[in-house]
Design an enzyme around this catalytic site. Structure first.
Site, PDB file in Angstrom:
ATOM      1  N   GLY A   1      40.204  42.224  35.701  1.00  0.00           N
ATOM      2  CA  GLY A   1      40.024  41.616  34.388  1.00  0.00           C
ATOM      3  C   GLY A   1      38.842  40.656  34.409  1.00  0.00           C
ATOM      4  O   GLY A   1      38.070  40.576  33.446  1.00  0.00           O
ATOM      5  N   THR A   2      38.697  39.952  35.503  1.00  0.00           N
ATOM      6  CA  THR A   2      37.578  39.015  35.640  1.00  0.00           C
ATOM      7  C   THR A   2      36.245  39.745  35.472  1.00  0.00           C
ATOM      8  O   THR A   2      35.347  39.266  34.765  1.00  0.00           O
ATOM      9  CB  THR A   2      37.623  38.329  37.024  1.00  0.00           C
ATOM     10  OG1 THR A   2      38.809  37.535  37.093  1.00  0.00           O
ATOM     11  CG2 THR A   2      36.409  37.450  37.249  1.00  0.00           C
TER      12      THR A   2
ATOM     13  N   THR B   1      31.862  54.150  42.572  1.00  0.00           N
ATOM     14  CA  THR B   1      32.760  55.305  42.542  1.00  0.00           C
ATOM     15  C   THR B   1      34.084  54.908  41.903  1.00  0.00           C
ATOM     16  O   THR B   1      34.662  53.875  42.262  1.00  0.00           O
ATOM     17  CB  THR B   1      33.003  55.812  43.980  1.00  0.00           C
ATOM     18  OG1 THR B   1      31.753  56.157  44.543  1.00  0.00           O
ATOM     19  CG2 THR B   1      33.934  57.011  43.988  1.00  0.00           C
TER      20      THR B   1
ATOM     21  N   CYS C   1      43.431  26.262  40.925  1.00  0.00           N
ATOM     22  CA  CYS C   1      43.421  25.420  42.116  1.00  0.00           C
ATOM     23  C   CYS C   1      41.986  25.161  42.526  1.00  0.00           C
ATOM     24  O   CYS C   1      41.145  26.040  42.430  1.00  0.00           O
ATOM     25  CB  CYS C   1      44.058  26.138  43.292  1.00  0.00           C
ATOM     26  SG  CYS C   1      45.772  26.471  43.079  1.00  0.00           S
TER      27      CYS C   1
END
Lengths: 380, 357
Positions: free
Chosen positions: A70-71, A239, A322
């Site tokens: 997602g990042t 790929t 964090c």
């Protein structure tokens, strides 16, 4: 004894169907870009998966770009759409004050390295973005805005944002939404939302880690971050990870028991209000995801609570980022009006498809003691 | 017992934690984040609390098989140790921040929190021993005298010693490294940390100058004659000979030494080597690590530096100050340092040196 898992917003157990799919596909030989029999077989499985995922979010299969997370999808969307805008002299990036770091940090990177101007849309005490602020901003600076990125729902509080209204206001300005937490939990239609781009991630819905997708409007060109074979519309090279993609599809096509999860969440909230009267649920008045509960326990420190809960066999989270393992005060809660101290006294519990009432009961059997010990150990 | 192992990311605390587990205790590892803005990596033996150190600590805890957490003590460390360090230097004294850290962080903030959470004590990788004797639990030197850290632990009260576990006191450093290797701990060959952990550059004078300014002041002889200039009195130490930059030679050509630092007038006083000699020291804010010292004059040893010699002395408590009279004169003793009294290997107590003569 095994710990009770109430951290589904962090990651979810791999669904049996996804496990079956990934292990089966791992034994198949063939690069999906190869033209021979082996390659075609893998390509077939992969494109089946693409179509199934597209159907889940009501987009075209050709609008699905697979990424490694997602990042990565957020980075491609935000940076790509911004560079497009920059080419037309638009330099403003609009995000919300409560975005995930996977939007917040690329936005700041654009500011530091590319000369972007980042404007954050504030949220109210309920965690919902201030639409008047956005409207005013668009009215005044419409021609300067390259991209608007507002998350579909927040990963710490579960609060859902009014994306359709954002799109309506945005007019021609491209809108991206990070829908990683919303996918499968609440209705999510790319077509109905009308956004330009939307981010998904497999491991939040019972799929494997390391696979995500960016949904990007058909024939929409944006610059690539990774250059190479050009496998995914020249926007994403590498790929294609066929085993993870078929597992993503297997997980994404399973039914998510929203009502059941929401009932568990509501039972949990009720029990907290009963047992720990001064605790309060963040964003309780807002429309939220069924599984996420963010609670402030005044007079505690969340790192102490996490240790005590872990020791009592409960895996929960603060939900915030964090830094060197030190929990920072959540920027989401600060944006909602918390002080550093109350933001640092908050925990996120998140339920998932596999959660049961027994989990809720177990957490509630240890939580009151954990909170009172946590208060005694808060020596600040 | 239920114990919290303070794990710095170094070899000593890793082996200490492993030994505590092996001794049958229920142990969790805790890394203390002491720097508000930690650096990513350690440079050689300098500094600590980098992100790399916290990774090393986590990895050691995973290999040992204990839960691991990070506690943010940056605020407590800044207020209790760094601020104290600066205040002491600006008052012309030479503090030892490791003592303050043990006194205010490791065996106070951490131990208090541990006890409030239902834990019985704190395990550290300090080289020191405890013994249970007629006077309860007492603090002693480590078997490996070259690594002994009882000096920096001498600020612990009986209550704190009762909550402290030092599993390494009976072993030499060489053997600890070998043991870490045997246990599969990757930190086995990690260099020891030296210097002051919050001054990662190792340049104490420069670090102090950045924070306390560098106001130029006079260097005077014992008669008050100005013979030079300094750039910040606190960057000098008692007994210092080099780096004074004096151009006026003494009559007999003998070298000059820093005798005194006067913060109010920002003056550094220099003089001859023999003028550095002291025989009596007095210390304030005494802490007794066992039975209290009384007005009765007793024979023992006093140590005034972390790895200094144990000097034979006679000591007593005058009701306010701990007083020690040395058998042989000592050259160059700075106020602000700790004077630690030993009865053989047992730590009797300590105080912060406020007067010498």
């Amino acid at each position: 004894m095994p710990s009770i898992y109430v951290d589904h917003a962090a990651t979810t157990p791999l669904s049996p169907a996804a496990f079956k799919a990934i292990t089966a596909q791992l034994q198949e030989l063939g690069n999906p870009s190869s033209l021979h029999t082996h390659g075609r077989a893998t390509r077939k499985a992969l494109e089946d998966a693409r179509e199934a995922i597209a159907q889940q979010v009501s987009c075209l299969p050709s609008e699905v770009i697979f990424t490694a997370s997602g990042t990565e999808a957020n980075n491609i969307a935000l940076k790509g759409l911004w560079w497009n805008g920059k080419a037309q002299g638009k330099k403003v990036v609009v995000i919300s004050a409560v975005e995930h770091h996977a939007i917040l940090d690329p936005a700041h990177w654009l500011e530091t390295h590319e000369g972007a101007e980042v404007i954050q849309v504030p949220v109210d005490v309920h965690g919902v973005i201030n639409l008047d602020f956005l409207k005013d901003l668009i009215t005044k600076r419409s021609e300067e805005i390259a991209v608007i990125s507002i998350m579909h729902s927040n990963n710490e509080t579960g609060v859902i944002q009014p994306i359709q209204e954002v799109v309506a206001m945005a007019g021609k300005i491209p809108v991206h939404t990070d829908a990683v937490q919303s996918f499968k939990k609440v209705p999510l239609s790319y077509k109905d939302l009308g956004v330009t781009a939307l981010t998904l991630s497999a491991h939040k819905v019972g799929g494997p880690l390391g696979i995500g997708a960016l949904i990007l409007r058909r024939a929409y060109e944006i610059p690539a971050l990774l250059h190479g074979g050009g496998q995914e519309r020249e926007i994403r090279s590498g790929t294609l990870n066929a085993p993870s993609i078929v597992a993503f599809s297997a997980a994404a096509t399973e039914k998510y028991p929203s009502n059941e999860v929401q009932a568990l969440r509501d039972n949990f909230i009720k029990a907290i209000h009963q047992e720990i009267p001064d605790a309060y649920v963040n964003g309780e008045a807002s429309q939220r995801l069924p599984g996420i509960v963010n609670v402030t326990f005044p007079g505690t420190q969340s790192d102490t609570l996490l240790l005590l809960l872990d020791n009592a066999h409960v895996s929960a989270s603060t939900g915030s980022a964090c830094s060197a393992g030190v929990h920072e005060a959540s920027h989401v809660l600060l944006a909602m009006g918390h002080t550093e101290a109350t933001a640092q006294s908050s925990l996120r519990f998140s339920f998932g498809a596999a959660s049961t009432q027994a989990d809720v009961d177990f957490v509630m059997s240890v939580l009151p003691d954990v909170i009172s010990t946590g208060r005694a150990a808060n020596l600040k | 017992m239920k114990l919290i192992a303070a794990m710095s990311g170094g070899v000593d605390s890793a082996v200490a934690a492993a030994r505590a587990v092996e001794a049958g205790h229920e142990v969790i590892g805790v890394h203390l984040a002491l720097a508000a803005n930690p650096q990513k990596y350690r440079s050689g033996a300098r500094g600590c609390c980098t992100i790399e150190d916290s990774h090393d600590a986590r990895r050691a805890a995973d290999v040992i098989g204990i839960p691991f957490y990070i506690w943010d003590m940056a605020e407590e460390f800044h207020d209790g140790v760094v601020e104290d360090f600066l205040a002491e230097y600006s008052a012309g004294r030479t503090p030892n921040p490791c003592l303050r850290c043990n006194e205010k962080i490791k065996f106070a903030a951490v131990l208090d929190r541990a006890r409030a959470m239902g834990y019985d004590g704190v395990v550290t990788g300090h080289y020191a021993r405890t013994e249970i004797g007629p006077h309860g639990k007492t603090l002693h030197r480590a078997v490996d005298h070259s690594k002994d850290q009882s000096y920096v632990l001498s600020v612990l009260t009986i209550e704190q010693i009762n909550g402290a576990i030092f599993p390494l006191g009976d072993t030499t450093k060489v053997d600890i490294r070998a043991e870490a290797e045997r246990r599969g701990l990757a930190v086995a060959q990690k260099p020891d940390s030296h210097d002051i952990c919050f001054v990662p550059s190792g340049d104490n004078a420069g670090w102090l100058r950045d924070r306390l300014g560098s106001e130029v002041g006079p260097i005077v002889d014992q008669d008050g004659n100005k013979i030079g200039e300094h750039k910040g009195a606190y960057t000098y130490t008692i007994g210092q000979r080099k780096g004074l930059g004096l151009t006026v030679p003494t009559a007999d050509g003998s070298p000059r030494f820093v005798l005194k630092i006067e913060p109010v007038s920002n003056t550094v006083v220099v003089g001859a080597r023999e003028d550095l000699a002291i025989t009596t020291m007095r210390g304030e804010r005494p802490v007794w690590c066992g039975p209290a010292v009384t007005s009765e004059h007793k024979r023992g040893f006093v140590q005034v530096r972390a790895h200094g010699a144990a000097l034979p002395c006679t000591y007593f408590f005058d009701g306010t100050l701990l007083v020690a009279t040395l058998d042989e004169p000592l050259l160059g003793l700075a106020t602000g340092q700790a004077m630690v009294i030993y009865d053989g290997d047992r730590v009797v107590g300590s105080a912060t040196i406020c007067e010498t003569q």
